[in-house]
Write an enzyme that holds these catalytic residues in place. Structure first.
Site, PDB file in Angstrom:
ATOM      1  N   ASN A  34      36.117  50.896  25.335  1.00 37.73           N
ATOM      2  CA  ASN A  34      37.433  50.681  25.864  1.00 37.73           C
ATOM      3  C   ASN A  34      37.131  50.094  27.096  1.00 37.73           C
ATOM      4  OD1 ASN A  34      35.890  53.144  27.101  1.00 37.73           O
ATOM      5  ND2 ASN A  34      37.567  54.277  27.391  1.00 37.73           N
ATOM      6  N   LYS A  44      34.837  45.195  38.315  1.00 35.62           N
ATOM      7  CA  LYS A  44      33.228  45.918  38.337  1.00 35.62           C
ATOM      8  C   LYS A  44      32.074  45.023  37.621  1.00 35.62           C
ATOM      9  CE  LYS A  44      35.261  49.123  36.120  1.00 35.62           C
ATOM     10  NZ  LYS A  44      36.656  48.829  35.876  1.00 35.62           N
ATOM     11  N   GLY A  45      32.566  44.594  36.476  1.00 29.64           N
ATOM     12  CA  GLY A  45      31.376  43.721  35.853  1.00 29.64           C
ATOM     13  C   GLY A  45      30.877  42.522  36.732  1.00 29.64           C
ATOM     14  N   ASP A  81      39.549  47.765  35.513  1.00 28.13           N
ATOM     15  CA  ASP A  81      39.733  45.980  35.639  1.00 28.13           C
ATOM     16  C   ASP A  81      39.876  45.531  37.237  1.00 28.13           C
ATOM     17  OD1 ASP A  81      39.928  46.284  33.083  1.00 28.13           O
ATOM     18  OD2 ASP A  81      42.154  46.145  32.934  1.00 28.13           O
ATOM     19  N   GLU A 106      49.234  42.757  28.417  1.00 30.99           N
ATOM     20  CA  GLU A 106      49.702  42.381  29.435  1.00 30.99           C
ATOM     21  C   GLU A 106      49.552  43.572  30.525  1.00 30.99           C
ATOM     22  OE1 GLU A 106      53.781  41.627  30.105  1.00 30.99           O
ATOM     23  OE2 GLU A 106      53.784  39.464  29.303  1.00 30.99           O
ATOM     24  N   ARG A 107      48.688  43.095  31.650  1.00 32.50           N
ATOM     25  CA  ARG A 107      48.450  44.295  32.471  1.00 32.50           C
ATOM     26  C   ARG A 107      49.611  44.384  33.402  1.00 32.50           C
ATOM     27  NH1 ARG A 107      42.454  42.139  34.260  1.00 32.50           N
ATOM     28  NH2 ARG A 107      41.526  42.848  32.234  1.00 32.50           N
ATOM     29  N   GLN A 132      36.247  52.014  33.503  1.00 29.50           N
ATOM     30  CA  GLN A 132      37.602  52.432  33.942  1.00 29.50           C
ATOM     31  C   GLN A 132      37.845  52.631  35.591  1.00 29.50           C
ATOM     32  OE1 GLN A 132      36.069  54.545  31.143  1.00 29.50           O
ATOM     33  NE2 GLN A 132      36.695  52.694  30.179  1.00 29.50           N
ATOM     34  N   GLY A 159      35.984  46.937  29.359  1.00 25.24           N
ATOM     35  CA  GLY A 159      35.901  45.262  29.304  1.00 25.24           C
ATOM     36  C   GLY A 159      35.655  44.849  30.323  1.00 25.24           C
ATOM     37  N   HIS A 160      34.000  44.467  30.648  1.00 28.48           N
ATOM     38  CA  HIS A 160      33.691  43.876  32.194  1.00 28.48           C
ATOM     39  C   HIS A 160      33.537  42.572  31.675  1.00 28.48           C
ATOM     40  CE1 HIS A 160      32.289  48.246  33.191  1.00 28.48           C
ATOM     41  NE2 HIS A 160      33.798  48.197  32.981  1.00 28.48           N
ATOM     42  N   GLY A 173      37.087  34.486  43.750  1.00 32.58           N
ATOM     43  CA  GLY A 173      37.010  33.776  42.297  1.00 32.58           C
ATOM     44  C   GLY A 173      36.269  34.502  41.331  1.00 32.58           C
TER      45      GLY A 173
HETATM   46  P1  GDP Z   1      36.307  45.124  35.139  1.00 33.11           P
HETATM   47  O1  GDP Z   1      36.775  45.778  33.862  1.00 33.11           O
HETATM   48  O2  GDP Z   1      36.325  45.891  36.246  1.00 33.11           O
HETATM   49  O3  GDP Z   1      34.997  44.836  35.183  1.00 33.11           O
HETATM   50  O4  GDP Z   1      37.086  43.949  35.036  1.00 33.11           O
HETATM   51  P2  GDP Z   1      37.962  42.826  34.356  1.00 33.11           P
HETATM   52  O5  GDP Z   1      36.902  42.073  33.612  1.00 33.11           O
HETATM   53  O6  GDP Z   1      38.445  43.727  32.966  1.00 33.11           O
HETATM   54  O7  GDP Z   1      38.918  42.032  35.007  1.00 33.11           O
HETATM   55  C1  GDP Z   1      38.800  41.597  35.996  1.00 33.11           C
HETATM   56  C2  GDP Z   1      39.043  39.984  35.707  1.00 33.11           C
HETATM   57  O8  GDP Z   1      39.214  39.375  36.902  1.00 33.11           O
HETATM   58  C3  GDP Z   1      38.100  39.287  34.879  1.00 33.11           C
HETATM   59  O9  GDP Z   1      38.878  38.205  34.226  1.00 33.11           O
HETATM   60  C4  GDP Z   1      37.199  38.615  35.919  1.00 33.11           C
HETATM   61  O10 GDP Z   1      36.677  37.304  35.483  1.00 33.11           O
HETATM   62  C5  GDP Z   1      38.176  38.231  37.048  1.00 33.11           C
HETATM   63  N1  GDP Z   1      37.772  38.253  38.636  1.00 33.11           N
HETATM   64  C6  GDP Z   1      36.898  38.966  38.808  1.00 33.11           C
HETATM   65  N2  GDP Z   1      36.762  38.724  40.363  1.00 33.11           N
HETATM   66  C7  GDP Z   1      37.883  37.770  40.660  1.00 33.11           C
HETATM   67  C8  GDP Z   1      38.243  37.102  41.888  1.00 33.11           C
HETATM   68  O11 GDP Z   1      37.613  37.358  42.899  1.00 33.11           O
HETATM   69  N3  GDP Z   1      39.263  36.181  41.732  1.00 33.11           N
HETATM   70  C9  GDP Z   1      39.740  35.931  40.396  1.00 33.11           C
HETATM   71  N4  GDP Z   1      40.717  35.116  40.547  1.00 33.11           N
HETATM   72  N5  GDP Z   1      39.346  36.624  39.413  1.00 33.11           N
HETATM   73  C10 GDP Z   1      38.337  37.515  39.425  1.00 33.11           C
HETATM   74  P1  IMO Z   2      37.471  48.764  32.433  1.00 35.86           P
HETATM   75  O1  IMO Z   2      36.155  49.360  32.453  1.00 35.86           O
HETATM   76  C1  IMO Z   2      41.745  49.480  32.295  1.00 35.86           C
HETATM   77  C2  IMO Z   2      43.205  52.769  29.803  1.00 35.86           C
HETATM   78  C3  IMO Z   2      43.905  52.503  28.600  1.00 35.86           C
HETATM   79  C4  IMO Z   2      44.751  53.744  28.459  1.00 35.86           C
HETATM   80  C5  IMO Z   2      44.011  54.688  29.074  1.00 35.86           C
HETATM   81  C6  IMO Z   2      43.294  55.661  27.846  1.00 35.86           C
HETATM   82  O2  IMO Z   2      37.604  47.465  31.604  1.00 35.86           O
HETATM   83  O3  IMO Z   2      38.090  48.929  33.714  1.00 35.86           O
HETATM   84  P2  IMO Z   2      41.268  55.360  26.194  1.00 35.86           P
HETATM   85  O4  IMO Z   2      41.129  54.237  25.150  1.00 35.86           O
HETATM   86  O5  IMO Z   2      40.263  55.278  27.245  1.00 35.86           O
HETATM   87  O6  IMO Z   2      41.621  56.596  25.630  1.00 35.86           O
HETATM   88  O7  IMO Z   2      42.830  54.755  26.947  1.00 35.86           O
HETATM   89  O8  IMO Z   2      42.921  54.402  29.821  1.00 35.86           O
HETATM   90  N1  IMO Z   2      42.051  52.037  29.759  1.00 35.86           N
HETATM   91  C7  IMO Z   2      41.592  51.149  30.653  1.00 35.86           C
HETATM   92  N2  IMO Z   2      42.429  50.468  31.579  1.00 35.86           N
HETATM   93  N3  IMO Z   2      40.470  49.070  32.235  1.00 35.86           N
HETATM   94  C8  IMO Z   2      39.668  50.045  31.453  1.00 35.86           C
HETATM   95  O9  IMO Z   2      38.196  49.971  31.377  1.00 35.86           O
HETATM   96  C9  IMO Z   2      40.205  50.844  30.605  1.00 35.86           C
HETATM   97  N4  IMO Z   2      39.807  51.585  29.580  1.00 35.86           N
HETATM   98  C10 IMO Z   2      40.861  52.532  29.203  1.00 35.86           C
HETATM   99  O10 IMO Z   2      44.593  51.349  28.799  1.00 35.86           O
HETATM  100  O11 IMO Z   2      46.037  53.535  29.389  1.00 35.86           O
HETATM  101 MG    MG Z   3      38.118  45.701  32.339  1.00 35.92          MG
END
Ligand code: GDP
Ligand code: IMO
Ligand code: MG
Length: 425
Positions: free
Chosen positions: A42, A20-21, A17, A307-308, A227, A44-45, A416
């Protein structure tokens, strides 16, 4: 073989999280193809642009810019029902996919019984549970490695029979685990089969050949990791990890690319740190500051809504990730979340139980206490900035300090969630 195109890899350096997306979407115009190499739903981008927000799970984040071909590689595990939901929504929102999203025949299928096995294994672990996403990731990769997997290519021949045999084996395993909660299973299975039919409309490819042919023709590929490095099955905080290799080497395995073809490795990091699920997290904050970061950063899981856990940035952990991945360029995310802080901390050492301090992430990651350096906050709203010249001095110093400590240049700063809130340094 003389290839002329280049392959760059983009991956998370923390516990997932990192953002990356968003960055894949921003970088897509520089590439011809975007490919996912591991993980599955698993992930979520999240991407935001033109007032819209999208969350991608199995589909690469390169599908929104310029009609590029996107590839789901052999290293990915795919759930047909979830894939169908995701693809249908995207097509409805005006992003046609069918002729430009290619799926490797060697990608493994997540069966409905894999998801039940995921729950059953977690329940059996009791208080030691990993806190998985419940998407069947671990059991599917386990079947792959134990040579019992069902692959996308299997859909093309005698599928029903193969499916039934795999299901029967899983049912025996569930029985042995004493599992008897199958509520709603028939409906899930029915939708899963619809997902299989839906998937047939996409091109199933020998993605290793496709990718190497693309390179040979001089085109460039961006590999999108899921991940993060600390969730890697070999180098992460085992056993609190996912079941795939999330690191740069995973791109070679999950797409069929020679290691010597890898060019830049983009390491994505947050200006702080988060983790979902159980397991060690040295810089975790249990106080008001942790709560403030969670609120300001909207740190709730994109997949599960959980919650993270939040904490300070951990430079010892990041150095380790940079080493393992051979990161050439850092991308700093979510700095804006710290815009109101008086001071900011960064972990610059780990104190071991014997009182010594180390700068190397040890096997005993659960036994370390962070040693912090405190830096002044910048106390400025940066979310509308468009140029690095606007950075307050304290922030410029902060990124200079990070880059020096991590011995890696920071090339992009994100301020942002929107595509436009991105500053190239
Ligand atoms: P990913 O799994 O690595 O693609 O990341 P996630 O999408 O799970 O989590 C990143 C969260 O932060 C998402 O809700 C994005 O919209 C948000 N985000 C990404 N870059 C920024 C940033 O620079 N600032 C803020 N405030 N939010 C961001
Ligand atoms: P992105 O790509 C954050 C975590 C789960 C759990 C562990 C194992 O959005 O960054 P799994 O379902 O893979 O067997 O779970 O890994 N986990 C992640 N945490 N971002 C992710 O993906 C994750 N994918 C799995 O919460 O602790
Ligand atoms: Mg994610």
């Amino acid at each position: 073989m003389n290839t002329t195109g280049k392959v760059d890899v983009l991956l998370g350096l923390q516990w997932g999280d990192e953002g990356k997306g968003k960055v894949v979407d921003v970088l897509t115009p520089n590439y011809d193809v975007v490919a996912r190499f591991q993980g599955g739903p698993n992930a979520g981008h999240t991407l935001e642009f033109e007032g819209e927000k999208y969350v991608l799970r199995s589909i690469p984040s390169g599908i929104f810019q310029g009609g590029k071909v996107n590839i789901i590689g052999n290293g990915v595990v795919l759930a047909p029902d979830l894939f169908m939901d995701e693809a249908v929504d995207l097509e409805k929102s005006g992003h046609p996919l069918k002729d430009r999203l290619h799926i490797s025949k060697k990608a493994h299928l997540i069966m409905p019984t894999h998801r039940i096995l995921d729950r059953a294994y977690e329940a059996a672990k009791g208080k030691n549970k990993v806190g998985t996403t419940g998407k069947g990731i671990g059991p599917t990769y386990t079947d792959k490695v134990s040579r019992n997997g069902l692959r996308v290519g299997d859909v093309l021949d005698n599928f029903e029979e193969k499916y039934a045999a795999h299901k029967e084996r899983h049912m025996k395993m569930l029985k042995a685990l004493g599992w008897n909660d199958f509520e709603g299973f028939e409906e899930v299975e029915k939708k899963w089969m619809q997902g299989i039919e839906y998937m047939r409309q996409f091109q199933f490819v020998d993605s290793e050949h496709e990718i190497n042919n693309i390179l040979r023709s001089g085109k460039n590929i961006l590999c999108e990791g899921a991940q993060g490095t600390m969730l890697d099955v070999d180098f992460g905080s085992y056993p609190f990890v996912t079941s795939s290799n999330t690191i740069c080497a995973g791109a070679c395995i999950g797409l069929g690319i020679g290691p010597n073809r890898i060019g830049d490795v983009y390491g994505i990091m947050k200006a702080y740190c988060t983790r979902v699920g159980a397991g060690p997290f040295p810089t975790e904050l249990f106080d008001e500051t942790g709560k403030t970061i969670r609120d300001l950063g909207h740190e709730y899981g994109a997949v599960t809504g959980r919650e993270r856990r939040c904490g300070w940035v951990d430079l010892i952990q990041l150095r380790y990730s940079i080493m393992i991945n051979g990161v050439t360029k850092l991308i700093l995310m979510k700095s804006d979340v710290l815009d109101t802080f008086d001071t900011i901390k960064a972990c610059v050492g780990y104190k071991l139980p014997d009182g010594t301090v180390t700068e190397e992430l040890p096997y005993e990651i659960d036994a370390v206490t962070p040693v912090y350096k405190e830096l002044p906050g910048w106390k400025t709203d940066m979310t509308k900035f468009t140029d690095k010249k606007q950075f307050p001095e304290a922030f410029a110093n902060y990124i200079k300090f990070l880059a020096e400590f991590l011995e890696t240049p920071i090339k992009v700063v994100s301020i942002g969630p929107d595509r436009d809130q991105t500053i190239v340094l």
